[in-house]
Each structure stands twice: as structure tokens, then as C-alpha cells.
Design an enzyme around this catalytic site. Sequence first.
Site, PDB file in Angstrom:
ATOM      1  N   LYS A 182       0.651  -0.667   0.273  1.00 16.56           N
ATOM      2  CA  LYS A 182      -0.171  -0.656   0.657  1.00 16.56           C
ATOM      3  C   LYS A 182       0.785   0.769   0.475  1.00 16.56           C
ATOM      4  CE  LYS A 182      -4.837   1.178   0.106  1.00 16.56           C
ATOM      5  NZ  LYS A 182      -5.706  -0.140  -0.419  1.00 16.56           N
TER       6      LYS A 182
HETATM    7  P1  NAD Z   1     -13.091   7.284  -3.202  1.00 17.32           P
HETATM    8  O1  NAD Z   1     -12.620   8.681  -2.988  1.00 17.32           O
HETATM    9  O2  NAD Z   1     -13.585   6.575  -4.603  1.00 17.32           O
HETATM   10  O3  NAD Z   1     -14.226   7.434  -2.211  1.00 17.32           O
HETATM   11  C1  NAD Z   1     -14.397   7.123  -0.747  1.00 17.32           C
HETATM   12  C2  NAD Z   1     -15.952   7.649  -0.610  1.00 17.32           C
HETATM   13  O4  NAD Z   1     -16.043   7.693   0.846  1.00 17.32           O
HETATM   14  C3  NAD Z   1     -16.117   8.854  -0.635  1.00 17.32           C
HETATM   15  O5  NAD Z   1     -17.723   8.715  -1.644  1.00 17.32           O
HETATM   16  C4  NAD Z   1     -16.323   9.981   0.819  1.00 17.32           C
HETATM   17  O6  NAD Z   1     -16.954  10.710   0.351  1.00 17.32           O
HETATM   18  C5  NAD Z   1     -17.106   8.304   1.309  1.00 17.32           C
HETATM   19  N1  NAD Z   1     -15.503   8.551   2.489  1.00 17.32           N
HETATM   20  C6  NAD Z   1     -14.443   9.304   3.575  1.00 17.32           C
HETATM   21  N2  NAD Z   1     -14.106   9.238   4.336  1.00 17.32           N
HETATM   22  C7  NAD Z   1     -15.771   8.880   5.400  1.00 17.32           C
HETATM   23  C8  NAD Z   1     -16.407   9.381   5.958  1.00 17.32           C
HETATM   24  N3  NAD Z   1     -15.696   9.467   7.121  1.00 17.32           N
HETATM   25  N4  NAD Z   1     -17.608   8.952   6.096  1.00 17.32           N
HETATM   26  C9  NAD Z   1     -18.463   8.482   5.082  1.00 17.32           C
HETATM   27  N5  NAD Z   1     -17.996   8.396   3.893  1.00 17.32           N
HETATM   28  C10 NAD Z   1     -16.947   9.342   3.935  1.00 17.32           C
HETATM   29  O7  NAD Z   1     -12.350   5.671  -2.430  1.00 17.32           O
HETATM   30  P2  NAD Z   1     -13.061   4.570  -2.885  1.00 17.32           P
HETATM   31  O8  NAD Z   1     -11.693   4.176  -4.008  1.00 17.32           O
HETATM   32  O9  NAD Z   1     -13.850   3.777  -3.222  1.00 17.32           O
HETATM   33  O10 NAD Z   1     -12.314   3.642  -1.412  1.00 17.32           O
HETATM   34  C11 NAD Z   1     -13.445   3.298  -0.840  1.00 17.32           C
HETATM   35  C12 NAD Z   1     -12.660   2.230   0.569  1.00 17.32           C
HETATM   36  O11 NAD Z   1     -12.706   1.053  -0.710  1.00 17.32           O
HETATM   37  C13 NAD Z   1     -11.052   2.490   1.315  1.00 17.32           C
HETATM   38  O12 NAD Z   1     -11.481   1.812   2.316  1.00 17.32           O
HETATM   39  C14 NAD Z   1     -10.854   1.111   0.050  1.00 17.32           C
HETATM   40  O13 NAD Z   1      -9.360   1.129   0.496  1.00 17.32           O
HETATM   41  C15 NAD Z   1     -11.666   0.340  -0.033  1.00 17.32           C
HETATM   42  N6  NAD Z   1     -11.037  -0.129  -1.185  1.00 17.32           N
HETATM   43  C16 NAD Z   1     -10.900   0.387  -2.710  1.00 17.32           C
HETATM   44  C17 NAD Z   1     -10.370  -0.485  -3.580  1.00 17.32           C
HETATM   45  C18 NAD Z   1     -10.699   0.336  -5.380  1.00 17.32           C
HETATM   46  O14 NAD Z   1     -10.358  -0.238  -6.364  1.00 17.32           O
HETATM   47  N7  NAD Z   1     -11.254   1.939  -5.353  1.00 17.32           N
HETATM   48  C19 NAD Z   1     -11.010  -2.058  -4.065  1.00 17.32           C
HETATM   49  C20 NAD Z   1     -10.757  -2.220  -2.470  1.00 17.32           C
HETATM   50  C21 NAD Z   1     -10.730  -1.651  -1.610  1.00 17.32           C
END
Ligand code: NAD
Length: 416
Positions: free
Chosen positions: A106
Site C-alpha cells: 500500500k
Molecule cells: P473514493 O475516494 O473513490 O471514495 C470514498 C467515498 O467515501 C467518498 O464518497 C467519500 O465522500 C466517502 N467518505 C470518506 N470519508 C468518509 C467518512 N469519514 N464517512 C463517510 N464517508 C466518507 O474511494 P474508493 O476507492 O471508493 O475506496 C473506498 C474504500 O474501499 C477504501 O477503504 C478503499 O481502501 C476500499 N477499496 C477500494 C478499492 C478500489 O478499487 N478503489 C478496492 C478495494 C477496496
Amino acid sequence: MSQMPNPWVSALTQFDAAAELLHLDDALRQILRSCSRELTVHFPVRLSNGSTTVFCGYRVQHNVVLGPAKGGIRYHPSVDLDEMRAMAMWMTWKCAVAKIPYGGAKGGVAVDPAKLSPQELENLTRRYATEIALLIGPQQDIPAPDMGTDAHVMAWIMDTYSMHRGYSVTGVVTGKPLSIGGTLGRQEATGRGIVYIAQEAARNGLTKFEGAKVAVQGFGKVGSVAARLLAAEGCRVVGVSDISGGVYNERGLDVEALYRCVQQGARLAEAPGGDRINNEELLVLPVDILVPAAMESQVTGANAPQMRAKMVLEAANGPLTPEADAVLAERGIVVIPDILANAGGLVVSYFEWVQDIQSFFWEEEEINERLRRVMVRAFAEVKSLADERHATLREAATMRGVQRVAEATLVRGIYP
Ligand code: NAD
């Protein structure tokens, strides 16, 4: 919530529980408990107003026994070394659970990307990519998007790395735009994987699916796709939120309309179609399936007793602390863990890398079908181990991941 729980403590607690159930010897525990490489970088970026700011970034590789390291890059103010270590360790187990030949990594920069102009974001990305270039590479460590980063950021990293090499290295990152070696299906992959896992959970009697009431926390790359696909497949999405707050409608939300609003820059706290709720309220809604898709440590020992969801499907990494897990297990609420549930992004990232290396690209149906097969098999393996060992799905998934890496470590031996 006062202070955010430390995700690295959560990751280690989960590992220790799995190591105990597997009767792992002390040497293996020591090896698998540590991150093998931790790079911290401090680097200056010139901002548009002529001033210079020094940013702090990281790239952590937890374990590379099974193959090159793989893991996202996060731009968020919460980024620190312990958060990176936790995410890297979870990636190691996730790859092993899905039987993808990668280790876990990461990276990230402590920054709020919304406060930077596009030019500043590009400058920061290119400099950060250069700083971590001694670790990354298509055979060494392959970044991907995570919170606060996207396909465009991956394009800048790919271009920066390629400029230093003197030729195009498409396989250095995944989640790239299609025009430079990205794959079909990657943007939806994590959300699509969530749907496949929810359907498997329903087939196994852990939840209902058709007409199931669903709440999704986080409406970014993962949460918005999960909500839209779950709604398209027949679930009733009643609550969604982003960092600003959320919207709730017992009769079901028009998720596509909400998605269009957000695409145009709206925040969900002001979105139409239901009652306003905050994130604390969203997490305790009476639903069949709660999908935390924002960030780590959202459900803790403090709010887990109030939760009314029947099942939690972890789309974010580490959204539940071990204390929350204990409360939910005691209350009979099923938790499908992150290292199983959100593996779809990793799996299609692997397909992207394979296509880049072969310079041969697949059709989207083939990608989605291969993804489905990996998710269904991983779910079946974890579920049968949980049944056999009377363990939770998190314990079983972590055991599967740890055991595969432990076996590979023993077969390879300790160098020199
Ligand atoms: P992103 O930045 O695209 O979206 C994050 C979302 O969460 C946004 O809508 C933001 O407003 C919201 N958010 C942030 N902090 C918040 C809080 N404290 N309370 C409520 N909402 C909040 O990120 P993403 O890529 O969608 O990732 C989200 C999660 O999924 C992370 O934990 C990431 O590690 C995990 N993840 C992502 C992927 C991927 O392919 N992008 C794959 C596996 C896991």
C-alpha cells in the site's frame, strides 16, 4: 468518536487470532507479522501560488513471497505509516484468499486532493512516483487507485515511470485509462465483486438478496458502483452517504439519479429523494445488508451495539474494528470480511496486468465471468472452512490467506 482506532492494531489482532487457530510456529508468526519493506518519503511540490510545500508519502510492502507486491495508492489526510502497514497486510491475505499470485502493498500521501488544483495534483503525483520508483515496477510492485486517486493519477504514474525508463511500461500500474493499457471492467470490478459475494451469501442462506434493504456508506469509486449494481440486480437501496452525510428513503432511493447528481458535483447531504441522515445514523439503519464503502474503523465497540443490519458486507478495507467484530458475532450479525468481499478490484487489476504483459486484450464479458468464478470459489472456500472450524468468516478468510503465505514461506525457505 474520540480518537480513530489504529488500523494496524486491528490488522495485527486479526492476524494473531488466525495464527493461533492455525497453530503457527513462532518464527512464521514473526515473519508474517512484519512488513518487509517500509519506505517513507518527504518531498517538495511547488504550488500554483509560487510557494512550496513538503509532503509526506509512503510505500509499504508487507510480504512478497507469492509474487510482486500489489496495492492501492491513497491520497487522504489520514495517511500515515500504520495505516499503510495495515492496508498492506490486508492486501497480502486478500491476494492469497483469491489465489492471485501477488504479495501485499500500500502507498499514499498525507494530503487532501480536493484542495489541490489539477496541475498541483499532477506535480505531486509525478514527484511521489519518482520518490517510490526504487520500489515499484511491473515485476516488483504494481500500484492501483484507492481513496482519493483515480485512473488519471495512474496515468501520470505510468507516464513518469516510463519517462525514466525510456519506453512505455504499461504494467507498472493497474486501474489505468483504457487508452494506455487499462482493462474493460476495472472501474466496476470492486462493486461487481461485492454483488457476486452478496448473491453467494444469499445462496448460502446468510441474507436475502432480491428485495433486500441495503445501506451503503461512501459513494466513491467503490460505494457508488456497489449501490448501483445492487439496485440493478434487485436489491432496495434505502440509504447512501458520503463524507458530507446522506439520504434515506425506506421505499428505496433512485440510485442512478443520485449518481448523476454526484457526478455533477453535488454532495449527498443535499441530495433529493429522501430524508437527510448523518453517517452515524446510516450505520445503524434497520437493513438486510450494510455495505461500509468509505474507510477504516467506522464501526467500533461503541456503535456496534446499536447496529440493526442483519449482515455487513465490507467493501472498504478495515471498516470494522476487532471490538466491533466481537459485538456483532455475539449478536449473530454476519460479517463478510474485506479480504474476501472487496477482492474484485484486485482480481481485475491482475487481469489488467496479465493483458498488459501479453499485449492481448480480452472482452468485457470474459473479464466479468472470470471475476465471478474467482469470487464464487473464494467465497465457497472461506465458507466451508468457517463451517468446518466453527469460525467467523473473518477468522476463516484470514486463516486461508495466512496459511497460503505460510506454506509458500516454508517451501521457499529462509535466505541465506
Ligand atoms: P473514493 O475516494 O473513490 O471514495 C470514498 C467515498 O467515501 C467518498 O464518497 C467519500 O465522500 C466517502 N467518505 C470518506 N470519508 C468518509 C467518512 N469519514 N464517512 C463517510 N464517508 C466518507 O474511494 P474508493 O476507492 O471508493 O475506496 C473506498 C474504500 O474501499 C477504501 O477503504 C478503499 O481502501 C476500499 N477499496 C477500494 C478499492 C478500489 O478499487 N478503489 C478496492 C478495494 C477496496
